[in-house]
Each structure stands twice: as structure tokens, then as C-alpha cells.
Design a protein around this motif. Structure first.
Motif, PDB file in Angstrom:
ATOM      1  N   GLY A  72       0.786  -1.295   0.017  1.00  0.00           N
ATOM      2  CA  GLY A  72      -0.051   0.040   0.024  1.00  0.00           C
ATOM      3  C   GLY A  72       0.778   1.277  -0.069  1.00  0.00           C
ATOM      4  N   TRP A  73       0.345   2.044   0.827  1.00  0.00           N
ATOM      5  CA  TRP A  73       1.007   3.471   1.071  1.00  0.00           C
ATOM      6  C   TRP A  73       0.337   4.565   0.508  1.00  0.00           C
ATOM      7  CZ3 TRP A  73       2.571   1.064   4.617  1.00  0.00           C
ATOM      8  CH2 TRP A  73       3.671  -0.041   4.729  1.00  0.00           C
ATOM      9  N   SER A  74       0.129   4.657  -0.817  1.00  0.00           N
ATOM     10  CA  SER A  74      -0.525   5.637  -1.448  1.00  0.00           C
ATOM     11  C   SER A  74      -1.584   5.325  -2.510  1.00  0.00           C
ATOM     12  CB  SER A  74       0.429   6.515  -2.266  1.00  0.00           C
ATOM     13  OG  SER A  74       1.476   7.126  -1.699  1.00  0.00           O
ATOM     14  N   GLY A  75      -1.736   3.856  -2.680  1.00  0.00           N
ATOM     15  CA  GLY A  75      -2.917   3.445  -3.667  1.00  0.00           C
ATOM     16  C   GLY A  75      -2.610   3.806  -5.179  1.00  0.00           C
ATOM     17  N   THR A  76      -1.147   3.826  -5.457  1.00  0.00           N
ATOM     18  CA  THR A  76      -0.704   4.094  -6.859  1.00  0.00           C
ATOM     19  C   THR A  76      -1.040   2.995  -8.016  1.00  0.00           C
ATOM     20  OG1 THR A  76       1.287   5.270  -5.905  1.00  0.00           O
ATOM     21  CG2 THR A  76       0.955   4.798  -8.293  1.00  0.00           C
ATOM     22  N   SER A 128     -11.257  -3.105  -5.739  1.00  0.00           N
ATOM     23  CA  SER A 128     -11.013  -2.982  -4.403  1.00  0.00           C
ATOM     24  C   SER A 128      -9.523  -3.101  -4.151  1.00  0.00           C
ATOM     25  CB  SER A 128     -11.737  -3.914  -3.802  1.00  0.00           C
ATOM     26  OG  SER A 128     -13.203  -3.746  -3.719  1.00  0.00           O
ATOM     27  N   GLY A 129      -9.024  -2.623  -3.030  1.00  0.00           N
ATOM     28  CA  GLY A 129      -7.561  -2.648  -2.578  1.00  0.00           C
ATOM     29  C   GLY A 129      -7.738  -2.852  -1.181  1.00  0.00           C
ATOM     30  N   PHE A 130      -6.561  -4.074  -0.710  1.00  0.00           N
ATOM     31  CA  PHE A 130      -6.541  -4.335   0.567  1.00  0.00           C
ATOM     32  C   PHE A 130      -5.144  -4.288   0.799  1.00  0.00           C
ATOM     33  CE2 PHE A 130     -10.143  -6.784  -0.490  1.00  0.00           C
ATOM     34  CZ  PHE A 130     -11.394  -6.077   0.133  1.00  0.00           C
ATOM     35  N   TYR A 131      -4.731  -3.467   1.825  1.00  0.00           N
ATOM     36  CA  TYR A 131      -3.248  -3.107   2.274  1.00  0.00           C
ATOM     37  C   TYR A 131      -3.012  -3.140   3.444  1.00  0.00           C
ATOM     38  CZ  TYR A 131      -4.210  -0.640  -2.258  1.00  0.00           C
ATOM     39  OH  TYR A 131      -4.689  -0.193  -3.660  1.00  0.00           O
ATOM     40  N   TYR A 132      -1.523  -3.103   3.919  1.00  0.00           N
ATOM     41  CA  TYR A 132      -0.912  -2.711   5.093  1.00  0.00           C
ATOM     42  C   TYR A 132      -1.273  -1.668   5.609  1.00  0.00           C
ATOM     43  CZ  TYR A 132       2.026  -7.008   5.490  1.00  0.00           C
ATOM     44  OH  TYR A 132       2.567  -8.381   5.623  1.00  0.00           O
ATOM     45  N   GLY A 133      -1.082  -0.500   4.750  1.00  0.00           N
ATOM     46  CA  GLY A 133      -1.317   0.762   5.149  1.00  0.00           C
ATOM     47  C   GLY A 133      -1.585   1.811   3.932  1.00  0.00           C
ATOM     48  N   LEU A 134      -2.079   2.997   4.318  1.00  0.00           N
ATOM     49  CA  LEU A 134      -2.358   4.036   3.521  1.00  0.00           C
ATOM     50  C   LEU A 134      -1.916   5.311   3.913  1.00  0.00           C
ATOM     51  CD1 LEU A 134      -5.976   2.985   2.301  1.00  0.00           C
ATOM     52  CD2 LEU A 134      -3.864   2.822   0.937  1.00  0.00           C
ATOM     53  N   HIS A 135      -1.314   6.070   3.009  1.00  0.00           N
ATOM     54  CA  HIS A 135      -0.873   7.584   3.745  1.00  0.00           C
ATOM     55  C   HIS A 135      -2.021   8.230   3.168  1.00  0.00           C
ATOM     56  CE1 HIS A 135       3.295   7.893   4.305  1.00  0.00           C
ATOM     57  NE2 HIS A 135       3.722   7.354   3.292  1.00  0.00           N
ATOM     58  N   ASN A 136      -2.266   9.057   4.330  1.00  0.00           N
ATOM     59  CA  ASN A 136      -3.486  10.319   4.271  1.00  0.00           C
ATOM     60  C   ASN A 136      -3.100  11.287   2.879  1.00  0.00           C
ATOM     61  OD1 ASN A 136      -5.391  12.054   4.764  1.00  0.00           O
ATOM     62  ND2 ASN A 136      -4.639  12.859   6.513  1.00  0.00           N
ATOM     63  N   GLY A 137      -1.687  11.667   2.914  1.00  0.00           N
ATOM     64  CA  GLY A 137      -1.357  13.033   2.129  1.00  0.00           C
ATOM     65  C   GLY A 137      -1.753  12.398   0.508  1.00  0.00           C
ATOM     66  N   GLY A 154      -7.123  11.676  -2.315  1.00  0.00           N
ATOM     67  CA  GLY A 154      -7.759  11.822  -3.338  1.00  0.00           C
ATOM     68  C   GLY A 154      -7.857  10.930  -4.234  1.00  0.00           C
ATOM     69  N   ARG A 155      -7.435   9.638  -3.954  1.00  0.00           N
ATOM     70  CA  ARG A 155      -7.801   8.474  -5.023  1.00  0.00           C
ATOM     71  C   ARG A 155      -8.853   7.501  -4.439  1.00  0.00           C
ATOM     72  NH1 ARG A 155      -1.098   7.664  -4.999  1.00  0.00           N
ATOM     73  NH2 ARG A 155      -0.865   9.212  -6.676  1.00  0.00           N
ATOM     74  N   ILE A 156      -9.229   7.828  -3.218  1.00  0.00           N
ATOM     75  CA  ILE A 156     -10.451   6.826  -2.637  1.00  0.00           C
ATOM     76  C   ILE A 156     -11.624   6.927  -3.462  1.00  0.00           C
ATOM     77  CG2 ILE A 156     -11.917   6.381  -0.918  1.00  0.00           C
ATOM     78  CD1 ILE A 156      -9.804   6.925   1.347  1.00  0.00           C
ATOM     79  N   PHE A 157     -12.163   8.260  -3.839  1.00  0.00           N
ATOM     80  CA  PHE A 157     -13.460   8.370  -4.396  1.00  0.00           C
ATOM     81  C   PHE A 157     -13.283   7.745  -6.012  1.00  0.00           C
ATOM     82  CE2 PHE A 157     -15.733  10.500  -7.899  1.00  0.00           C
ATOM     83  CZ  PHE A 157     -17.250  10.208  -7.238  1.00  0.00           C
ATOM     84  N   TYR A 158     -11.972   7.886  -6.681  1.00  0.00           N
ATOM     85  CA  TYR A 158     -11.746   7.320  -7.900  1.00  0.00           C
ATOM     86  C   TYR A 158     -11.586   6.025  -8.019  1.00  0.00           C
ATOM     87  CZ  TYR A 158      -9.399   7.034 -12.602  1.00  0.00           C
ATOM     88  OH  TYR A 158      -9.110   6.506 -13.735  1.00  0.00           O
ATOM     89  N   ASN A 159     -10.523   5.547  -7.196  1.00  0.00           N
ATOM     90  CA  ASN A 159     -10.248   3.849  -7.285  1.00  0.00           C
ATOM     91  C   ASN A 159     -11.173   3.023  -6.729  1.00  0.00           C
ATOM     92  OD1 ASN A 159      -7.652   4.912  -7.607  1.00  0.00           O
ATOM     93  ND2 ASN A 159      -6.643   4.317  -5.757  1.00  0.00           N
ATOM     94  N   GLY A 160     -12.216   3.408  -5.769  1.00  0.00           N
ATOM     95  CA  GLY A 160     -12.895   2.297  -5.217  1.00  0.00           C
ATOM     96  C   GLY A 160     -12.622   2.206  -3.641  1.00  0.00           C
ATOM     97  N   LEU A 161     -13.159   0.892  -3.363  1.00  0.00           N
ATOM     98  CA  LEU A 161     -12.614   0.734  -1.854  1.00  0.00           C
ATOM     99  C   LEU A 161     -11.296   0.756  -1.771  1.00  0.00           C
ATOM    100  CD1 LEU A 161     -13.913  -0.527   0.814  1.00  0.00           C
ATOM    101  CD2 LEU A 161     -13.618  -2.935  -0.072  1.00  0.00           C
ATOM    102  N   MET A 162     -10.815   1.232  -0.798  1.00  0.00           N
ATOM    103  CA  MET A 162      -9.286   1.240  -0.169  1.00  0.00           C
ATOM    104  C   MET A 162      -9.230   0.884   1.277  1.00  0.00           C
ATOM    105  SD  MET A 162      -7.767   4.250  -2.131  1.00  0.00           S
ATOM    106  CE  MET A 162      -5.953   3.820  -1.733  1.00  0.00           C
ATOM    107  N   ASN A 163      -8.984  -0.422   1.942  1.00  0.00           N
ATOM    108  CA  ASN A 163      -9.010  -0.706   3.175  1.00  0.00           C
ATOM    109  C   ASN A 163      -7.434  -0.860   3.534  1.00  0.00           C
ATOM    110  OD1 ASN A 163     -11.485  -0.385   3.886  1.00  0.00           O
ATOM    111  ND2 ASN A 163     -12.389  -2.270   3.726  1.00  0.00           N
ATOM    112  N   ALA A 164      -7.007  -0.536   4.928  1.00  0.00           N
ATOM    113  CA  ALA A 164      -5.826  -0.854   5.409  1.00  0.00           C
ATOM    114  C   ALA A 164      -5.845  -1.602   6.693  1.00  0.00           C
ATOM    115  CB  ALA A 164      -5.053   0.449   5.624  1.00  0.00           C
ATOM    116  N   ALA A 165      -5.107  -2.813   6.915  1.00  0.00           N
ATOM    117  CA  ALA A 165      -5.035  -3.523   7.929  1.00  0.00           C
ATOM    118  C   ALA A 165      -4.382  -2.681   9.313  1.00  0.00           C
ATOM    119  CB  ALA A 165      -4.578  -4.679   7.833  1.00  0.00           C
ATOM    120  N   PHE A 166      -3.302  -2.142   9.136  1.00  0.00           N
ATOM    121  CA  PHE A 166      -2.419  -1.622  10.121  1.00  0.00           C
ATOM    122  C   PHE A 166      -2.245  -0.347  10.305  1.00  0.00           C
ATOM    123  CE2 PHE A 166      -0.189  -5.825   8.702  1.00  0.00           C
ATOM    124  CZ  PHE A 166      -0.725  -6.551   9.699  1.00  0.00           C
TER     125      PHE A 166
END
Length: 697
Positions: free
Chosen positions: A459-463, A482-491, A495-507
Motif C-alpha cells: 500500500g501507502w498511496s494507492g498508486t 477494491s484494494g486491501f493494504y497494510y497501510g495508506l498515506h493520508n496525503g 484524493g484516490r479513494i473516490f476514484y479508485n473504489g474501496l481502499m482498506n488498510a489493516a495496520f
């Protein structure tokens, strides 16, 4: 009725007695030989005769907090209050020229400083005493020695710096099989300590003209100080404990603390294999908990096919397949060859076709994320695969300086403009080639199907999710991935959440817990390098035998040692996970105690408060910050490199701030450099106070 934490402590204690390692015969023979010329044999108590079940003595406070919470009390944060109250009590005692405090002193201070815990003070104190009495285990080496010394009719005395009272200490000793000794010298009784050396005068007065040998674990207070007082010593360092505050004494650190200590207590061979142990007590936590978390989220979101992205998710994919999670979830899954480089170039091509220019994000991808401190202008162009003969050299030199001069970061915005205009015609054929071959590969792998699909990545940025979404949109597919990740950066991910779809981070999710972003920032580069696959980065695709296959970057010889270390790490975590999926205990720890929170607790302890050995081993990991993985740096900048004028790049280059700062602390840099100390203090301004003080202290 036993609480959950008591069950856990009982399980690990039972594991110790069933699996305690063999005696250290060399140590025992040496002591038995040395004691012949002494009338009095003195022993330290903690980590010499007996030891706690936890890696760090202060972790007992977390156990007390957990116990109180399970009893229904609102006590989140109690462990930190207990820790801070002892510090305050000791500061007050010091001002009064008193060397030691008692448990009563500490809890009286806790009542004053933290009145919110007033109603549980007595129960908390009695709980702490109960845990100390019932959940320590003996040093088998020294228990054996004590019995042998009695047979030789020599006097045994016990000397300890400890705030617990004499009655509690005697109960603890009796519990591990030590009930007979000549005399007990306890700092909480005498208000004199080994550390200051004053307690030894009492010993010498009582045993005048008798030769004394002292055995203990603390090199300063058990070896150096008694020697100054004319007492011979033996250093017993088999049970030395650690001091960590990365997890801020959260109850989530308890399983990690127990398993780490149990390895030390029960397996001498394994305990010396750093990377294997690291896999057992840390890697297993975050990968097992992520597999369980992913299992839940795939089912909840009714995913039909899961793509595990190379290279970071290969180890997760292998374990997912090995332990048949596809069947558990009712899905199919596959390993997807993918890289920031390939998708980034493909995205650049789509942008050029649609808008005839590159987006700001793509310009940043091609420049900021790929230019490293110290590179020359020629290096920058070469990494972009630009032939010098294809550009107007005079124009370039006028804008940015000589080709062989170092890249000037103050001109970065100008370079991005130059890249998007002057260099774009030269880059476009590269973009097109990557796009066309990538499309064929991803079509072959089913990325453009109508199934409900998800990707798994650190994860980190959903690139990657954004790039695949753009790929699909470009071919008329509107359904989101959908994207399942360890972590996601706020910065960057916001802006990618709406465009990408579901983004969930475990840690780590800065959206939900921005105040704990320090753990994520310190973890990223370490986690990325712990998840390296058995193949190099993907740099393109080619057709072979009617099938599109990945092209890999050439392997680097400088990573051979790292690969060996990581293989040991993988073996350690695989050993544990293979037992947990079958509901078997590992070093007394059941999988019921492992979840994303206890995994974060383990990560926080290691990554934010690493030991000197962890700083050395993890700090030597070679990390490539650029998307092309061409240039590698160790995570910690060592003292062999010049740094006087590069302090800020040095602090942040490896991405492991806590590791870098503790490297300096362990090597005495702060004591010699007030300016450095102030810089470090400023860097930690947003860190929790308890952690900041640990790093600076």
C-alpha cells in the motif's frame, strides 16, 4: 475465575517448565571451580536467580492494565501512568538524597499524579504483586549452583536493587525453589543500592574478613561497582532483559513480549539466530494477522478474484495458497506481475493520448521519486533512458548546469517543466511500448473481466490501484477495483479513494489515526524490504510462446547477503504460521491472541524502540528509493559516511527515523554534539512524549 491474560501467562509459564533449555555447563563448571576460595557467594535476584516472563520488566505494567480492564475497570493508559509515577517518585527521592523507592511510594505518587485511577490503586498494586509472585521463572543454571553451593557449606547471600518489599521477594524466591539463604540485602529495605555502591558496605560490615564472590546480570551494578568495593564478581548475562517503549506500554505488546522472552528462555540455539527469531516473533505477527484480516474483508465485500501484486505481496500470496484461503473465502486468486515503473509509464501514455500532456502526479513520479541526492545531471537523464545525443545539450546546460555536475534540487520544478515539454517526445515511445505490452499481459490475466476483483499490496498511496483503474476505464470498464493494504498515506491516497473504489488498510491508516502516523512512517521501508520476492522488479512484458511474460531487472550482487537473511526470516515466520493455522501453540502463545492490534504492538516495539542488535541488523538492509530500483542505500547512515553538512538528508534518507536516531544514541553521538541533540529533539516534536524521552535519553 481466570482472566484471559492470566490464561496467557499460565500458558507461557507452563511452556517454560515443559521446554526449559539445558544447563550452561561451561558457566556452571567455571563457577564451581571459582567458588572454592570464597566463603560467601552473593547472588543478584532479578535476571540472575529468577526472571519475568516478559522481554522488558516494565511490560509487567501492561499486564496489570490488561488484567484491570478484563475485570471491568476503565484503565486504558494505566501502564504509562505506573511507569511515569515511578519516574516522578525516583526524582523526588533523588532530591532528598534517598537512593531507592518502594512500591508504596510509587503507588502513592500514582494516586497524586493520576487521580483518575484512584479507585483502582490498591487493586492495581496487589495485582502487580500477584503477577510478580506467580509469573516469574527460575534461572536453572543458578538454581543448580545454589544447591551445589549449599552442599559445600558455603554461605549464600542475596543482594538486589528492587522496589518490591521483602515479603514479596521471599515469596517470589520460594516460588522458584529458593527458600534458604544466609541473608537478603534489599534496596527497598535499606534505601541503599548496588548501583550507587552503598549497599556493599552493609555486606562488607556483616562479612568482615571473609572473601565474597558476587554473581549478577547488570555489568555496572553487579560487576564494576562491587569490584570497586573489593568484591570479586562473575557476570551472568544469559537472561539480560531489554528496555523498549515503542509500543508505549500498550496492552497490545504483551504477546510479542512473551514470545520474545520465551525464545530466550527455552532455545539457546534459535535465540542466537537473529533473522529466524525476527521471523518468529515479529514477521509471523503481521503476516498471520493480515491473512486473517484479508480473509474477513474478502468475504465481507464478496470479492470474486484476488490479485496479489508483485513483488511486495508474494510471500502473502504463497501463504494464502499454501493454507487454502481461496477455499475458506470461496474465491480464486493469482499473482500479478506489476510495478510502479511499468504502470507509471503506461499511465503516462494514457494521459498523453487523452490530454496531450503529463499530469502533475506523473511529472512528480518521473522526477521527485527518482532523483537521489548526489546524482549528476547525466545520471538523471540516463535513468530516464534519454540519449544525450538526442537533446539540445547547450539548452540543457543553460538551464541546469553541466551534465556532470550534481543535480540542483532547487531547480526541480524547472526540470519537471523541461521533462514535460522538451523530453516528452523522447519519452513517449517508451510510454507507448510499456502500455501496449502491459495491456496484453493484464488482459491475459483477467484484469479487464467483469468479475468483482481486488488487489493486495503493502500500500501507502494507492498508486497501483489508481493505475489499474485508469487502465480499465480506458477500455470502457466502469466497475471499481477494491484494494486491501497494510497501510495508506493520508496525503496521497486521500484524493484516490473516490476514484479508485474501496481502499482498506489493516495496520496503518492516517485517515483513522493520524496521531500514530509515526509508526507507519518508520515501518514503510523496513516492511517493503522484508517482503521482497524471489524475482527482481518487473521492467516490462514480452510475448513468448503465445503468452505474455514479465521482463525482470537484472539481479544485483550486493543483495546476496540480504537474501540469505530474509530466507531465515521467512523460515521463522512460516514455522509459526503453519502451527497457528492448525490452532497449535507456539512458545506458549495461541493464535487467538494474534490480531492486527497485537501485530502493530510487535512492530512498534521493534521499529520504534529497536535494540542495538536490531539497529545493526535492520539498519544494514539495503533500500532502493527510486521506482527503477537502481540505487540502494542502507536504512541507517553509519558513522563511516561523512555527514556534518548533510544532517537532514542523513536523518530521512533511510526512512527509519527511530533507527537512525537510536543508532546515534547507542554510539554516544548526543553526548558529544549538542547541536545534533537539538536537531533530533526537534525531529521528534510530534512523537509521543514517552517515546521521545526514550530515544533522547
Amino acid at each position: 475465575m481466570k482472566t484471559d491474560i492470566i490464561n496467557l501467562l499460565s500458558s507461557t509459564r507452563n511452556y517454560f517448565f515443559q521446554n526449559a533449555r539445558t544447563y550452561d555447563n561451561i558457566y556452571i563448571e567455571r563457577v564451581l571451580k571459582d567458588i572454592e576460595c570464597y566463603e560467601v557467594i552473593s547472588f543478584d535476584i532479578f535476571d540472575t536467580i529468577l526472571t519475568r516472563l516478559v522481554e522488558c520488566p516494565i511490560d509487567v505494567f501492561s499486564i496489570v492494565e490488561k488484567y484491570l480492564i478484563e475485570k471491568g475497570h476503565s484503565c486504558v493508559g494505566f501502564a504509562v501512568a505506573r511507569f511515569e509515577s515511578e519516574k516522578i517518585a525516583r526524582d523526588i527521592a533523588y532530591q532528598q538524597n534517598i537512593e531507592e523507592v518502594t512500591l508504596d511510594n510509587i503507588y502513592e505518587q500514582l494516586k497524586i499524579t493520576y487521580p483518575e485511577y484512584r479507585d483502582v490503586i490498591e487493586e492495581a498494586k496487589q495485582t502487580e504483586i500477584m503477577i510478580e509472585i506467580n509469573y516469574c521463572v527460575p534461572s536453572l543454571d543458578n538454581l543448580f549452583l545454589i544447591n551445589k553451593i549449599f552442599e559445600k557449606n558455603k554461605k549464600i547471600i542475596l543482594v538486589s536493587d528492587m522496589y518490591l518489599d521483602e515479603e514479596t521477594i521471599k515469596k517470589m524466591l520460594s516460588k522458584v525453589g529458593v527458600s534458604s539463604f544466609d541473608k537478603l540485602y534489599l534496596s527497598s529495605n535499606l534505601l541503599k543500592t548496588k548501583n550507587h555502591g552503598t549497599i556493599w558496605q552493609n555486606v562488607l560490615d556483616d562479612y568482615a574478613n571473609q572473601k565474597i564472590l558476587h554473581i549478577g546480570d547488570n555489568y555496572y551494578s553487579d560487576v564494576e561497582v562491587p569490584k570497586r568495593n573489593g568484591i570479586d564478581t562473575i557476570w551472568y548475562n544469559s537472561l539480560i532483559t531489554e528496555r523498549r517503549l515503542g509500543g508505549q506500554l500498550s496492552t497490545d505488546i504483551i504477546p510479542f513480549s512473551l514470545i520474545k522472552k520465551m525464545i530466550l528462555l527455552t532455545d539457546k540455539v534459535i535465540s542466537k539466530d537473529f533473522w529466524f527469531v525476527f521471523g518468529i516473533c515479529c514477521g509471523s505477527f503481521f503476516i498471520y494477522s493480515f491473512l486473517q484480516w484479508l480473509n474477513d474483508h474478502v468475504r465481507k465485500n464478496k470479492i470474486e478474484h484476488v490479485y496479489f501484486c508483485s513483488r511486495d505481496a508474494q510471500i502473502i500470496y504463497n501463504l494464502w495458497k499454501e493454507f487454502n484461503f481461496d477455499k475458506l473465502c470461496g474465491v480464486t486468486s493469482s499473482y500479478l506481475y506489476i510495478s510502479r515503473f511499468v504502470l507509471g509509464y503506461s499511465q503516462c501514455y494514457i494521459e498523453c493520448q487523452k490530454h496531450n500532456k503529463l499530469s502533475e502526479a506523473s511529472l512528480t513520479f518521473l522526477s521527485n521519486h527518482n532523483i537521489v541526492e548526489g546524482q549528476t545531471n547525466r545520471d538523471v537523464l540516463t535513468r530516464l533512458k534519454i540519449n544525450i545525443s538526442d537533446i539540445d545539450v547547450n539548452n540543457f546546460v543553460n538551464k541546469f548546469g553541466d551534465l556532470d555536475s550534481k543535480f540542483n534540487f532547487s531547480l526541480l520544478d524547472d526540470f519537471k517543466f523541461y521533462l514535460g515539454h522538451d523530453l516528452l517526445p523522447l519519452l513517449l515511445p517508451q510510454f507507448e511500448e510499456q502500455y501496449k505490452n502491459s495491456y496484453q499481459y493484464y488482459d491475459q490475466e483477467g484484469i479487464f473481466s467483469s468479475k468483482k476483483i481486488a488487489i493486495v499490496d503493502l500500500g501507502w498511496s494507492g498508486t497501483l490501484q489508481q493505475a489499474l483503474t485508469l487502465f480499465r476505464e480506458n477500455h470502457g470498464i466502469k466497475e471499481k477495483i477494491s484494494g486491501f493494504y497494510y497501510g495508506l498515506h493520508n496525503g496521497l491516497a486521500t484524493g484516490r479513494i473516490f476514484y479508485n473504489g474501496l481502499m482498506n488498510a489493516a495496520f496503518f491508516s492516517e485517515f483513522n489515526d493520524p496521531n500514530k502516523s509515526f509508526l507507519m512512517k518508520n515501518s514503510i521501508n523496513i516492511l517493503e524490504n522484508l517482503h521482497v520476492a524471489d524475482h527482481e522488479s518487473v521492467i516490462g512484458f514480452t510475448k513468448s510462446m503465445e503468452k505474455y511474460i514479465p521482463i525482470f531487472k537484472e539481479k544485483k550482487d550486493n543483495l546476496k547477503e540480504q537474501v540469505v537473511n530474509l530466507n531465515r526470516f521467512y523460515k521463522g515466520l512460516h514455522l509459526v504460521i503453519s502451527k497457528w493455522v492448525k490452532n497449535e501453540d507456539v512458545f506458549g502463545i495461541n493464535s487467538d491472541y494474534i490480531d492486527v492490534n497485537t501485530a502493530k504492538g510487535a512492530l512498534a516495539q521493534v521499529i520504534c524502540s529497536p535494540t542495538s542488535l536490531e539497529v545493526k541488523e535492520l539498519g544494514n538492509i539495503l533500500h532502493a528509493p527510486g521506482y527503477d530500483h537502481e540505487i540502494y542505500f542502507p536504512l541507517i547512515w553509519s558513522n563511516e559516511e561523512p555527514w556534518d553538512e548533510k544532517i537532514y538528508p542523513m536523518i530521512h534518507r533511510g526512512g527509519w527515523l527511530c533507527g537512525q536516531l537510536l543508532y546515534w544514541k547507542y554510539n554516544g553521538y548526543y553526548s558529544d554534539n549538542v547541536h545534533l541533540y537539538q536537531i533530533v529533539s526537534n525531529e521528534l516534536s510530534n512523537y509521543p512524549t514517552i517515546l521521545k524521552n526514550f530515544i533522547l535519553g
